[in-house]
Structures are given as structure tokens and as C-alpha cells.
Design a protein around this motif. Sequence first.
Motif, short mmCIF file in Angstrom:
data_model
loop_
_atom_site.label_atom_id
_atom_site.label_comp_id
_atom_site.label_asym_id
_atom_site.label_seq_id
_atom_site.Cartn_x
_atom_site.Cartn_y
_atom_site.Cartn_z
N VAL A 92 -9.06 -14.13 -5.16
CA VAL A 92 -8.31 -12.75 -5.47
C VAL A 92 -8.79 -11.65 -5.22
O VAL A 92 -10.02 -11.74 -4.96
N ALA A 93 -8.02 -10.61 -4.90
CA ALA A 93 -8.67 -9.22 -4.63
C ALA A 93 -8.62 -8.60 -5.96
O ALA A 93 -7.58 -8.42 -6.47
N HIS A 94 -9.87 -8.10 -6.32
CA HIS A 94 -9.87 -7.32 -7.49
C HIS A 94 -9.70 -5.79 -7.17
O HIS A 94 -9.53 -4.87 -8.33
N CYS A 95 -9.95 -5.46 -6.02
CA CYS A 95 -10.20 -3.91 -5.73
C CYS A 95 -9.75 -3.85 -4.39
O CYS A 95 -10.29 -4.33 -3.23
N VAL A 96 -8.91 -2.80 -3.86
CA VAL A 96 -8.32 -2.79 -2.49
C VAL A 96 -8.24 -1.35 -2.15
O VAL A 96 -7.86 -0.40 -2.96
N ASN A 97 -8.62 -1.08 -0.76
CA ASN A 97 -8.51 0.23 -0.10
C ASN A 97 -7.63 -0.22 1.08
O ASN A 97 -8.03 -1.26 1.67
N CYS A 98 -6.27 0.40 1.31
CA CYS A 98 -5.40 -0.17 2.25
C CYS A 98 -4.80 0.91 2.96
O CYS A 98 -4.92 2.18 2.43
N CYS A 101 0.82 -1.00 0.06
CA CYS A 101 0.06 0.05 0.02
C CYS A 101 0.91 1.25 -0.04
O CYS A 101 1.78 1.39 0.84
N VAL A 102 0.59 2.08 -0.64
CA VAL A 102 1.13 3.43 -0.88
C VAL A 102 0.14 4.48 -0.98
O VAL A 102 -0.60 4.71 -2.01
N ASN A 103 0.09 5.37 -0.07
CA ASN A 103 -1.05 6.50 -0.11
C ASN A 103 -2.53 5.97 -0.38
O ASN A 103 -3.32 6.49 -1.10
#
Length: 493
Positions: free
Chosen positions: A180-186, A80-82
Amino acid sequence: MKTVLRSLLFITFLGVGMQKISAQCTVSNIVIQNIRGVVPGPGTCTVTFDVSFNIENNSGNKYIFIHAWLQADYPNYFHCVNGHTTRNGAIHAPDASDLGNSFLNIGINNNSATPTILTTYPPDNSVPLTPVMGITKTVLPDGSANIVLQGVTATAPVPCGTPVVVVADLWSSQAAGAQVAHCVNCGIQYSAGYLSVVGFVNCATLTYGATVTNNTAAPITGFYKVYADINGDGYFTPTTDTLIGGPINFAIGGGAGTSTTISGPVPVANRSQGVFIVFTQTSGAASGASRVIFLPSTQCSPLPVTFQSFTARRISSSNVLVRWETATEINNSGFALQRNTSTGSLGNNNWETVAFINTQATGGNSSAVLTYSYNDLNASRDITQYRVQQVDLDGKARFSEIRTVRGEGQTGKTVIYPNPSGDGRVNIVLEDGTGSRDIILTDISGRMLRQWKISNGNTIRVENLKPGIYGLRIIVSGTREQSFEKIVVTGAQ
């Protein structure tokens, strides 16, 4: 969720305006509140609370997962970056080796109109999931969904009251087995234990005031925003509660018991409502983390009126019938009926009082359903908004929700404006008083883009439409009667 405990002993956070990772799972307005219980253990703290967040409402979010760690344990599995991942495309879902130090893992099956809480983690059955008592989902006017998790019980590996920063990831999958992860907020940060806040709203002086105490040895700096509890339920809802102040900077020196005071005005329209203070820290390990504090209106009387219904509809070229019902009335004087006529856009706040209708309650008090109506002479060709300002015998006031009617000469049951739209934003005004409706927005090929279910209110605001031609289908839930409208967008923001 009335009478909510706001001195959050462990975690309360707000995530607003997060990075837009993908239209599929953009997440905002993340709030933890309503602490139901705190149980200390040997080096641990078990807390039961509620969680709510907004997420795009589409078929890509078949499964939604939330994981949380103490800041020192955060593995940054998604790189994760920003607020977004640096890896493109589908990513293999985290398994037990990645989630070993997480103290919260929640799984949601969102593959239907009614989501459910998962009891096993599909990517790895050996990962234990956090207990959740219930879940609700509400489709919002902007097309996103508000999801509320009730009774989340998590045990963090720190003593209760210890200042900590918690880091969370939220990801979604459209794969059948969520492999699988298709969309990520981290990298979502929130703080606990850094600040203690005690205060209240003074209705007599129309001010709020609080003492903010630093519970750490290091100085804390940051800013806060102030929101009015617009519906009086004591539960913070960023999409509806009204911003009345901020951002305002604050700074507190380090050391046990170091504190500062904050205060500010409360608009007269919000005098009988409590306020929420949203603190965001900008220094130290908790930089960027936020929390929510509730300041009650301890010197205010109970809300004087409970509205049971409120409708407004055009009945002729020059008449609009406004009707409302009250379930209870306490110390009520009457109602000021107000209208706001649009000249191309709603929300211009040009409200005028049409009439004052005295209460029907004997002595201003009633526990029976009372019905009020007013026939407004309105031949405007523009859209008109209506609201009711309830006024009690002591002069306190509170507004109802807003209802919208079409202008004289605007035919049909649905009005869309501006149409064509030059900036990708349109307002949709539905005929009021027809019950629950399903609204579906499609592209020119018929592919569904957004969906709403409207049971209260009759206005939808749609934003961020790209240039093109769109279809709008309105389905009345009871009769299944359907109507179709066309939307043209010539430009976008």
C-alpha cells in the motif's frame, strides 16, 4: 561529480517547494543532471543520468518508489490534484496494469541507515525496475534526507531531442511488503527538448550571458532563477548553491531557431564560480515544468585553494582558536579571517575581517598539506561565526564553509538558542572539532522525531517545532559519549 555535462539532451528538471502531502514523505529539490550517455534507437532514446531529491527522514518511508510516463500516457492512478492525491488513507500500490506505459520505475529499500536499490517490485513482481548503478543518502541539518541515485538508465518511447513533458509519481510505504502507498507526491512535471541554452560566465566583467533557443513551433514563456555554483563542483545542489538572481521573466517566439539572449550580474564573491540557470515554463503543454542549465566560468582560472579542514573553538573566556588546512594552493596570496557576531540570530551578514594571514606556499603554489591557525581575542557573550576568505594573487576570492563558536560564559559543549523559542525555530551549536556525532530530537515521551549525523560543520537549524518540550541527545560516534539537552518551544510559525 566533477566536470558535469550540462547540455541535457533529454531530461533535466527541478521540483522545488512541492505541496506538503504529509510530514512523512514531503519531497523537494528534485534534480536530474550529469548525463552519462545518450543512445538513440528506433523511435526511442536511452539516457543514463543521476537523480537527487530531498525527503523526510523517518521510519514511515521504509520503501520509496518513482514512476514516470510521457505526459500523454500519464494514468493519474493516485487521482492527483495540485500535487497530492484526493483519496484519503492507504492506497493499494500500483501494479502492472497501472504501470504498463511507464518508462521508468525505481524502487528503494530505505529501511536502514544505508538504502539499497530494489531489483524486484514488491507489489507486483511482473513490473520491471529501471537499472540504477548506486545510491547514497545524506541526513541534512533540517532533519530531511538527500538521496542521490547514480547511473539511472531509462528508455523513453520518443526519438532523442523530441520536445516532451514527463510526469512522475513518487510514493512511499511503511508496510512490510510495500503493498500500500501511505504517502504520495504525484503529477511532478519536467520538460525535455523545449529549450537549448549556450552561454558562459565572464569573470572580467562579472556577468553571465546565454542564448536561449526555442526548439518548438509554439511561443514559450516562463521565468528563470540564477544560482552560483558555491562549491565549484559543477553539480547543482539547491540546498547549498546560492541564489544570485531572479525570478526573471522570459519569452521566445515560436519557429525553428527562434532565440533570445539573457544576461545579468555575478557578485564579486562568486566570480570564479559557474552559474546554474533554472528555467520554468509557464505556457503550453510544459507549463510548470522546469530544467537546469549550467554556464561555466570559461574565462576563470582553476580554483586556487582546496581546503582540507576548517575548525573554530573557544579555548578560554577571551580566546577562540581558528585552524584550517589546505591540500593544494595555486596562485594563492593568503587568507582573510572573518567573523560575524550574532545578536540573537545567525545569518545577519555583519562580517568583519579580523586578520589577513599570508600564504605559506612558496610563490603561492603548493601540493603539500599546509596548516594555518589564528588565536582571536573574542570575549563576546554572543554566538560567533567564522569563515576564511581565500584571496589569490590576481585578486579573486572564495569563501570557506562557516564554523560557529559559543559565547564567553555559555557553558557546556552544546548551545541552543533561542531557548525557549517563540516561533518553533532553534539553532543548535555543537562543540567543534569532536568528529562525527549522531543527533536525535525526541518529544517529551521519548519518541524520536528527527535524526542527524554530523561529520562536517557544527551548527544545526531546526524549524517547524510545535509548542512543547523536546529532548536532544548528542552521541559522539567514536567514544559513544552522550549528552542531553532540553528545548522548550512556546510558540510556532
